[in-house]
Design a protein around this motif. Structure first.
Motif, mmCIF file in Angstrom:
data_model
loop_
_atom_site.group_PDB
_atom_site.id
_atom_site.type_symbol
_atom_site.label_atom_id
_atom_site.label_comp_id
_atom_site.label_asym_id
_atom_site.label_seq_id
_atom_site.Cartn_x
_atom_site.Cartn_y
_atom_site.Cartn_z
ATOM 1 N N MET A 1 101.036 59.610 108.967
ATOM 2 C CA MET A 1 99.668 59.014 109.467
ATOM 3 C C MET A 1 99.550 59.570 110.902
ATOM 4 S SD MET A 1 98.622 55.156 109.921
ATOM 5 C CE MET A 1 97.924 54.722 108.295
ATOM 6 N N THR A 2 98.324 60.092 111.072
ATOM 7 C CA THR A 2 97.897 60.413 112.378
ATOM 8 C C THR A 2 97.442 59.200 113.243
ATOM 9 O OG1 THR A 2 97.033 62.518 111.433
ATOM 10 C CG2 THR A 2 95.919 62.069 113.592
ATOM 11 N N THR A 3 97.816 59.389 114.494
ATOM 12 C CA THR A 3 97.530 58.371 115.508
ATOM 13 C C THR A 3 96.043 58.753 116.132
ATOM 14 O OG1 THR A 3 100.054 58.326 116.175
ATOM 15 C CG2 THR A 3 98.413 57.399 117.494
ATOM 16 N N VAL A 4 95.431 57.671 115.978
ATOM 17 C CA VAL A 4 93.931 57.973 116.694
ATOM 18 C C VAL A 4 94.048 57.811 118.101
ATOM 19 C CG1 VAL A 4 93.526 55.396 116.919
ATOM 20 C CG2 VAL A 4 91.717 56.890 116.372
ATOM 21 N N THR A 5 93.286 58.868 118.612
ATOM 22 C CA THR A 5 93.233 59.108 120.106
ATOM 23 C C THR A 5 91.803 58.548 120.602
ATOM 24 O OG1 THR A 5 92.068 61.183 119.907
ATOM 25 C CG2 THR A 5 94.374 61.395 119.810
ATOM 26 N N ILE A 6 91.639 58.429 122.102
ATOM 27 C CA ILE A 6 90.518 58.308 122.520
ATOM 28 C C ILE A 6 89.327 58.996 122.009
ATOM 29 C CG2 ILE A 6 89.272 57.802 124.821
ATOM 30 C CD1 ILE A 6 91.933 57.149 126.117
ATOM 31 N N GLY A 7 89.689 60.314 121.729
ATOM 32 C CA GLY A 7 88.474 61.094 121.245
ATOM 33 C C GLY A 7 88.121 60.437 119.932
ATOM 34 N N GLY A 8 89.100 60.210 118.822
ATOM 35 C CA GLY A 8 88.755 59.734 117.572
ATOM 36 C C GLY A 8 87.957 58.285 117.589
ATOM 37 N N VAL A 9 88.284 57.330 118.208
ATOM 38 C CA VAL A 9 87.702 56.137 118.577
ATOM 39 C C VAL A 9 86.195 56.530 119.261
ATOM 40 C CG1 VAL A 9 87.581 54.010 120.013
ATOM 41 C CG2 VAL A 9 89.897 54.865 118.878
ATOM 42 N N THR A 10 86.123 57.273 120.102
ATOM 43 C CA THR A 10 84.760 57.748 120.607
ATOM 44 C C THR A 10 83.872 58.150 119.757
ATOM 45 O OG1 THR A 10 85.740 58.239 122.769
ATOM 46 C CG2 THR A 10 83.583 58.974 122.362
ATOM 47 N N VAL A 11 84.568 59.011 118.787
ATOM 48 C CA VAL A 11 83.386 59.402 117.611
ATOM 49 C C VAL A 11 82.987 58.336 116.671
ATOM 50 C CG1 VAL A 11 83.385 60.867 115.596
ATOM 51 C CG2 VAL A 11 84.461 61.635 117.503
ATOM 52 N N GLY A 12 84.175 57.634 116.469
ATOM 53 C CA GLY A 12 83.908 56.260 115.575
ATOM 54 C C GLY A 12 82.873 55.358 116.278
ATOM 55 N N LEU A 13 82.825 55.132 117.536
ATOM 56 C CA LEU A 13 81.842 54.262 117.975
ATOM 57 C C LEU A 13 80.644 55.022 118.144
ATOM 58 C CD1 LEU A 13 84.147 52.809 120.896
ATOM 59 C CD2 LEU A 13 83.393 51.473 119.103
ATOM 60 N N GLY A 14 80.656 56.342 118.306
ATOM 61 C CA GLY A 14 79.402 56.637 118.433
ATOM 62 C C GLY A 14 78.595 56.642 117.451
ATOM 63 N N ILE A 15 79.568 56.812 116.184
ATOM 64 C CA ILE A 15 78.906 56.842 114.677
ATOM 65 C C ILE A 15 78.192 55.250 114.650
ATOM 66 C CG2 ILE A 15 79.121 56.650 112.316
ATOM 67 C CD1 ILE A 15 81.383 58.806 112.728
ATOM 68 N N LEU A 16 78.921 54.247 114.977
ATOM 69 C CA LEU A 16 78.696 52.834 114.941
ATOM 70 C C LEU A 16 77.152 52.726 115.652
ATOM 71 C CD1 LEU A 16 79.184 49.978 113.841
ATOM 72 C CD2 LEU A 16 80.765 49.708 115.992
ATOM 73 N N ILE A 17 77.132 53.095 116.971
ATOM 74 C CA ILE A 17 75.968 52.956 117.753
ATOM 75 C C ILE A 17 74.836 53.870 117.070
ATOM 76 C CG2 ILE A 17 74.952 53.765 119.983
ATOM 77 C CD1 ILE A 17 77.775 53.337 121.157
ATOM 78 N N TRP A 18 75.007 54.785 116.347
ATOM 79 C CA TRP A 18 73.901 55.610 115.764
ATOM 80 C C TRP A 18 73.407 54.764 114.788
ATOM 81 C CZ3 TRP A 18 71.998 60.766 116.912
ATOM 82 C CH2 TRP A 18 71.272 61.073 115.768
ATOM 83 N N GLN A 19 74.417 54.168 113.772
ATOM 84 C CA GLN A 19 73.897 53.330 112.728
ATOM 85 C C GLN A 19 73.185 51.938 113.094
ATOM 86 O OE1 GLN A 19 74.153 54.050 109.572
ATOM 87 N NE2 GLN A 19 73.407 52.079 108.781
ATOM 88 N N LEU A 20 73.632 51.360 114.215
ATOM 89 C CA LEU A 20 72.926 50.276 114.602
ATOM 90 C C LEU A 20 71.537 50.569 115.411
ATOM 91 C CD1 LEU A 20 75.801 48.295 116.371
ATOM 92 C CD2 LEU A 20 74.744 47.784 114.026
ATOM 93 N N ILE A 21 71.501 51.751 116.043
ATOM 94 C CA ILE A 21 70.098 52.256 116.463
ATOM 95 C C ILE A 21 69.072 52.571 115.222
ATOM 96 C CG2 ILE A 21 68.734 53.965 117.869
ATOM 97 C CD1 ILE A 21 71.296 53.956 119.573
ATOM 98 N N GLU A 22 69.618 53.252 114.266
ATOM 99 C CA GLU A 22 68.705 53.462 113.176
ATOM 100 C C GLU A 22 68.292 52.198 112.351
ATOM 101 O OE1 GLU A 22 70.878 56.209 110.489
ATOM 102 O OE2 GLU A 22 69.755 58.111 111.412
ATOM 103 N N TRP A 23 69.466 51.174 112.538
ATOM 104 C CA TRP A 23 69.085 50.120 111.384
ATOM 105 C C TRP A 23 67.914 48.997 112.150
ATOM 106 C CZ3 TRP A 23 70.801 45.328 113.478
ATOM 107 C CH2 TRP A 23 70.453 44.175 112.915
#
Length: 172
Positions: A1-23
């Protein structure tokens, strides 16, 4: 299993923010029909839960795909942090200890994969489904709130899988 990095979390949070803004429908729409407006987030949330469960699988094609996707997003996010704001790459985001999926829990994730692929092909929900699964894979093993949601999701998948397959065995 790959350990998530701060960069991976940043991508995930960016997607979440994008989705919330679109919604975001605005306060008047939420005041008028709060449940209807929140229901519009349901495809994203279901796919997010699937993404979390997919990253918790430890083997097979689904586990390998989710693990590879997380690795790519870690790299992309780390690169964006280094080149975007001058940060450091590869720092672990503090992964949580995860609950392994049982055999029936894994079978349930396989069935969910079929459903997610089918739902992603629908023009109405396709984008939300893809972004939700992507976000869930990126945030599913992080040490934040999203990562802590992985434990109850895995327990629920194991429980539901055991009951579904137990009921089928009882009928047969």
């Amino acid at each position: 299993m790959t350990t998530v990095t701060i960069g991976g979390v940043t991508v995930g949070l960016g997607i979440l923010i994008w989705q919330l803004i679109e919604w975001w429908p605005g306060f008047p729409a939420i005041k008028k029909d709060p449940l209807g407006q929140l229901a519009a987030l349901l495809p994203f949330l279901v796919a997010w839960a699937y993404g979390v469960l997919a990253i918790l699988t430890v083997g097979g094609l689904i586990g390998w795909t989710a693990d590879s996707w997380l690795w790519i997003n870690n790299w992309l996010g780390d690169t964006a942090i280094v080149w975007g704001v001058g940060g450091q790459a590869g720092q672990s985001a503090g992964a949580v200890t995860f609950v392994p999926l049982s055999q029936t829990g894994g079978a349930l994730v396989l069935l969910m994969t079929i459903g997610i692929i089918g739902a992603a092909r629908r023009p109405r929900w396709g984008s939300d489904i893809k972004k939700g699964a992507w976000c869930g894979i990126c945030l599913g093993t992080s040490a934040g709130i999203a990562g802590f949601a992985a434990v109850p999701l895995a327990i629920a998948a194991n429980w539901a899988g055991a009951h579904v397959y137990g009921a089928i065995a009882a009928i047969a």
